[in-house]
Motif scaffolding. Structure first.
Motif, PDB file in Angstrom:
ATOM      1  N   ILE A  83      62.429  50.124  79.978  1.00  0.00           N
ATOM      2  CA  ILE A  83      63.181  49.007  80.546  1.00  0.00           C
ATOM      3  C   ILE A  83      62.542  47.678  80.172  1.00  0.00           C
ATOM      4  O   ILE A  83      63.215  46.719  79.786  1.00  0.00           O
ATOM      5  CB  ILE A  83      63.264  49.139  82.082  1.00  0.00           C
ATOM      6  N   LYS A  84      61.206  47.630  80.273  1.00  0.00           N
ATOM      7  CA  LYS A  84      60.492  46.388  80.028  1.00  0.00           C
ATOM      8  C   LYS A  84      60.470  46.015  78.547  1.00  0.00           C
ATOM      9  O   LYS A  84      60.688  44.846  78.191  1.00  0.00           O
ATOM     10  CB  LYS A  84      59.056  46.521  80.559  1.00  0.00           C
TER      11      LYS A  84
ATOM     12  N   ALA B 219      76.821  54.673  85.793  1.00  0.00           N
ATOM     13  CA  ALA B 219      76.149  55.487  84.778  1.00  0.00           C
ATOM     14  C   ALA B 219      76.175  54.829  83.415  1.00  0.00           C
ATOM     15  O   ALA B 219      75.384  55.187  82.523  1.00  0.00           O
ATOM     16  CB  ALA B 219      76.794  56.862  84.703  1.00  0.00           C
ATOM     17  N   ARG B 220      77.071  53.840  83.207  1.00  0.00           N
ATOM     18  CA  ARG B 220      77.173  53.161  81.913  1.00  0.00           C
ATOM     19  C   ARG B 220      76.157  52.033  81.760  1.00  0.00           C
ATOM     20  O   ARG B 220      76.128  51.373  80.721  1.00  0.00           O
ATOM     21  CB  ARG B 220      78.579  52.591  81.741  1.00  0.00           C
ATOM     22  N   ILE B 221      75.352  51.808  82.780  1.00  0.00           N
ATOM     23  CA  ILE B 221      74.360  50.725  82.720  1.00  0.00           C
ATOM     24  C   ILE B 221      73.004  51.336  82.376  1.00  0.00           C
ATOM     25  O   ILE B 221      72.376  51.978  83.224  1.00  0.00           O
ATOM     26  CB  ILE B 221      74.288  49.973  84.070  1.00  0.00           C
ATOM     27  N   PRO B 222      72.506  51.182  81.132  1.00  0.00           N
ATOM     28  CA  PRO B 222      71.267  51.858  80.715  1.00  0.00           C
ATOM     29  C   PRO B 222      70.065  51.543  81.586  1.00  0.00           C
ATOM     30  O   PRO B 222      69.274  52.426  81.907  1.00  0.00           O
ATOM     31  CB  PRO B 222      71.069  51.363  79.271  1.00  0.00           C
ATOM     32  N   ARG B 223      69.904  50.267  81.964  1.00  0.00           N
ATOM     33  CA  ARG B 223      68.732  49.889  82.765  1.00  0.00           C
ATOM     34  C   ARG B 223      68.755  50.592  84.121  1.00  0.00           C
ATOM     35  O   ARG B 223      67.714  51.016  84.621  1.00  0.00           O
ATOM     36  CB  ARG B 223      68.706  48.367  82.961  1.00  0.00           C
TER      37      ARG B 223
ATOM     38  N   ALA C 183      70.302  53.512  84.762  1.00  0.00           N
ATOM     39  CA  ALA C 183      70.092  54.938  84.526  1.00  0.00           C
ATOM     40  C   ALA C 183      68.611  55.249  84.310  1.00  0.00           C
ATOM     41  O   ALA C 183      68.080  56.233  84.844  1.00  0.00           O
ATOM     42  CB  ALA C 183      70.911  55.393  83.320  1.00  0.00           C
ATOM     43  N   LEU C 184      67.927  54.412  83.530  1.00  0.00           N
ATOM     44  CA  LEU C 184      66.489  54.616  83.310  1.00  0.00           C
ATOM     45  C   LEU C 184      65.706  54.444  84.605  1.00  0.00           C
ATOM     46  O   LEU C 184      64.751  55.183  84.875  1.00  0.00           O
ATOM     47  CB  LEU C 184      65.976  53.628  82.249  1.00  0.00           C
ATOM     48  N   PHE C 185      66.133  53.491  85.405  1.00  0.00           N
ATOM     49  CA  PHE C 185      65.437  53.260  86.668  1.00  0.00           C
ATOM     50  C   PHE C 185      65.599  54.447  87.610  1.00  0.00           C
ATOM     51  O   PHE C 185      64.688  54.771  88.372  1.00  0.00           O
ATOM     52  CB  PHE C 185      65.940  51.975  87.322  1.00  0.00           C
ATOM     53  N   LEU C 186      66.743  55.109  87.553  1.00  0.00           N
ATOM     54  CA  LEU C 186      66.949  56.300  88.370  1.00  0.00           C
ATOM     55  C   LEU C 186      65.960  57.399  87.981  1.00  0.00           C
ATOM     56  O   LEU C 186      65.426  58.103  88.843  1.00  0.00           O
ATOM     57  CB  LEU C 186      68.380  56.814  88.223  1.00  0.00           C
ATOM     58  N   ILE C 187      65.715  57.557  86.679  1.00  0.00           N
ATOM     59  CA  ILE C 187      64.755  58.565  86.212  1.00  0.00           C
ATOM     60  C   ILE C 187      63.360  58.246  86.747  1.00  0.00           C
ATOM     61  O   ILE C 187      62.642  59.121  87.242  1.00  0.00           O
ATOM     62  CB  ILE C 187      64.739  58.631  84.674  1.00  0.00           C
ATOM     63  N   SER C 188      62.987  56.973  86.666  1.00  0.00           N
ATOM     64  CA  SER C 188      61.673  56.568  87.172  1.00  0.00           C
ATOM     65  C   SER C 188      61.578  56.767  88.679  1.00  0.00           C
ATOM     66  O   SER C 188      60.549  57.225  89.194  1.00  0.00           O
ATOM     67  CB  SER C 188      61.411  55.102  86.821  1.00  0.00           C
ATOM     68  N   SER C 189      62.646  56.441  89.400  1.00  0.00           N
ATOM     69  CA  SER C 189      62.622  56.573  90.861  1.00  0.00           C
ATOM     70  C   SER C 189      62.507  58.034  91.276  1.00  0.00           C
ATOM     71  O   SER C 189      61.923  58.341  92.315  1.00  0.00           O
ATOM     72  CB  SER C 189      63.867  55.939  91.479  1.00  0.00           C
TER      73      SER C 189
ATOM     74  N   ILE D 152      73.044  55.750  95.570  1.00  0.00           N
ATOM     75  CA  ILE D 152      72.716  56.651  94.460  1.00  0.00           C
ATOM     76  C   ILE D 152      71.233  56.568  94.125  1.00  0.00           C
ATOM     77  O   ILE D 152      70.581  57.582  93.866  1.00  0.00           O
ATOM     78  CB  ILE D 152      73.579  56.310  93.235  1.00  0.00           C
ATOM     79  N   PHE D 153      70.694  55.367  94.146  1.00  0.00           N
ATOM     80  CA  PHE D 153      69.267  55.175  93.896  1.00  0.00           C
ATOM     81  C   PHE D 153      68.426  55.979  94.888  1.00  0.00           C
ATOM     82  O   PHE D 153      67.499  56.707  94.510  1.00  0.00           O
ATOM     83  CB  PHE D 153      68.941  53.680  93.980  1.00  0.00           C
ATOM     84  N   PHE D 154      68.764  55.884  96.178  1.00  0.00           N
ATOM     85  CA  PHE D 154      68.013  56.632  97.178  1.00  0.00           C
ATOM     86  C   PHE D 154      68.291  58.134  97.087  1.00  0.00           C
ATOM     87  O   PHE D 154      67.426  58.946  97.414  1.00  0.00           O
ATOM     88  CB  PHE D 154      68.327  56.106  98.585  1.00  0.00           C
ATOM     89  N   SER D 155      69.499  58.497  96.645  1.00  0.00           N
ATOM     90  CA  SER D 155      69.811  59.916  96.485  1.00  0.00           C
ATOM     91  C   SER D 155      68.973  60.545  95.382  1.00  0.00           C
ATOM     92  O   SER D 155      68.508  61.673  95.511  1.00  0.00           O
ATOM     93  CB  SER D 155      71.299  60.102  96.168  1.00  0.00           C
ATOM     94  N   VAL D 156      68.783  59.803  94.295  1.00  0.00           N
ATOM     95  CA  VAL D 156      68.016  60.340  93.172  1.00  0.00           C
ATOM     96  C   VAL D 156      66.519  60.314  93.470  1.00  0.00           C
ATOM     97  O   VAL D 156      65.812  61.303  93.276  1.00  0.00           O
ATOM     98  CB  VAL D 156      68.324  59.552  91.882  1.00  0.00           C
TER      99      VAL D 156
END
Length: 406
Positions: free
Chosen positions: A388-389, A210-214, A216-222, A341-345
């Motif tokens: 992210i970009k 959760a401390r990695i911003p990139r 965390a943002l990717f989870l929102i997009s996914s 976690i990525f697939f969970s979100v």
């Protein structure tokens, strides 16, 4: 017996690569037999749109808990292949139980059980493939494209069988494909790095990620992107029939759609090398958004089939690069957990939300309105990808980023 002649006649490095591709082919053959046509089974037992939405939301809800659990077990004890074999067997056998039930309550309960074990399959197989690809200088998309081929073949073949024999056929195809996949899994190597031997607690691992911003943002997009894509697998058959298509046409559509993913997954490797992961993911999300808005306008079945390659650009690009983005932006010691976690979100929370809303929209408005909603939610998912970009977060080592935030 020489190694080159062992097993299925697949030995050495080439044999292990072929076995990994075959593993993806049959795992996704199972998915392709199940997901595109499960709505036909629901319709045959007279479920409402709201009930279909609730059942479709079960898998995402279960995966939110189960996928991180499976990931932590694999990271801590390094038993990815053992867990994958176990979950493939149980998932396939639970699938067969659907042939004996016809009420909403029993289908709902069976789906919970199936979802618990199935939630381990994709993140663990992706972890194995990513580890092999990274260790042998291979693009992950070159392996993952065999999943697209398997999905495409299954949707087409099972569609024809369902039209001939009824929807129960899909459960037999689903189970058989998973059992065959296990035979090839035996030959797949389990790449274990020194970093992946670290021991972490579940809560500590999630806090570090959760401390990695990139990430965390990717989870929102996914949540937005994968949510709509996975929900489309459930609702497309009703959409296609709503605009005048047939059950056999649904199978043909998925054959072309999923089949188009394979060449675009191959192309994704070139685009990533030339322009980077972030731009490839952005292109995927933009084309996906355009596709859903177009579907909401009630195009003809001919036009939908003719534009089959749009799925290749949108979904193919995403599937070939999303797991790679997670791997490159998370610590090596937490990569199965990060993928889970990525697939969970995305596949979990996102799919749950999209399916629940889609079920309500079908009963309250129309199937076409579902795709208007998919377009809106996917457009929202473009925003974190742009951050992210072009945002202020520079890409440094995931391990350094975690250490800096502590």
């Amino acid at each position: 017996m020489p190694e080159s002649l062992s097993g299925f006649g697949l030995g050495g490095a080439k044999g292990r690569y072929v076995s990994l591709c075959a593993l993806y082919l049959f795992i996704y053959y199972g998915f392709g037999a199940f997901a595109p046509l499960i709505t036909q089974y629901y319709e045959s037992i007279h479920l409402t749109g709201t009930q279909i939405g609730l059942i479709s939301a079960v898998a995402p809800i279960v995966s939110i808990v189960a996928q991180p659990m499976w990931g932590m077990i694999c990271d801590r004890y390094q038993i990815r292949k053992t867990v994958l074999i176990l979950t493939l067997i149980i998932t396939g056998l639970v699938g067969l139980l659907f042939t004996g039930v016809s009420s909403f309550v029993y289908v709902f309960l069976l789906y919970i059980l199936l979802s618990f074990f199935q939630s381990a399959v994709v993140p663990i197989s992706d972890s194995l493939a990513l580890g092999y690809a990274n260790g042998h200088g291979i693009q992950f998309g070159d392996i993952r494209l065999w999943g697209a081929i398997g999905f495409a073949l299954a949707a087409f073949i099972t569609g024809l069988l369902v039209e001939q024999w009824g929807p129960h056929v899909l459960f037999y195809s689903f189970c058989l494909a998973f059992l065959i996949a296990i035979l090839f899994l035996r030959k797949v190597p389990e790449e274990v790095t020194e970093a992946s031997r670290f021991r972490v607690s579940m809560l500590a691992g999630i806090r570090n990620l959760a401390r990695i911003p990139r990430f965390a943002l990717f989870l929102i997009s996914s949540f937005c992107m994968m949510g709509s894509v996975n929900a489309n697998n459930i609702w497309f058959s009703l959409f296609y029939q709503d605009i005048g298509g047939t059950i056999a046409g649904i199978g043909l559509a998925f054959l072309l759609f999923a089949g188009s993913e394979a060449p675009f997954m191959k192309l994704a490797g070139y685009i990533v090398r030339r322009w980077g992961l972030e731009l490839t993911l952005l292109l995927s999300a933009i084309f996906c958004t355009m596709r859903w808005f177009w579907y909401s306008s009630a195009p003809s079945t001919t036009a939908v089939i003719a534009m089959f390659f749009v799925q290749g650009i949108s979904v193919g690009f995403y599937l070939a690069t999303a797991a790679q983005f997670v791997r490159e932006n998370t610590p090596a010691s937490l990569q199965v957990t990060a993928l889970a976690i990525f697939f969970s979100v995305g596949g979990g929370l996102g799919s749950m939300f999209c399916n629940l809303v889609a079920g309500w929209i079908k009963d309250s408005f129309s199937v076409l309105a579902i795709y208007l909603f998919f377009g809106i939610i996917t457009a929202i998912g473009i925003i974190p990808l742009l951050m992210i970009k072009f945002g202020r977060w520079k890409q440094i080592s995931p391990d350094e980023e975690v250490q800096a935030s502590q």
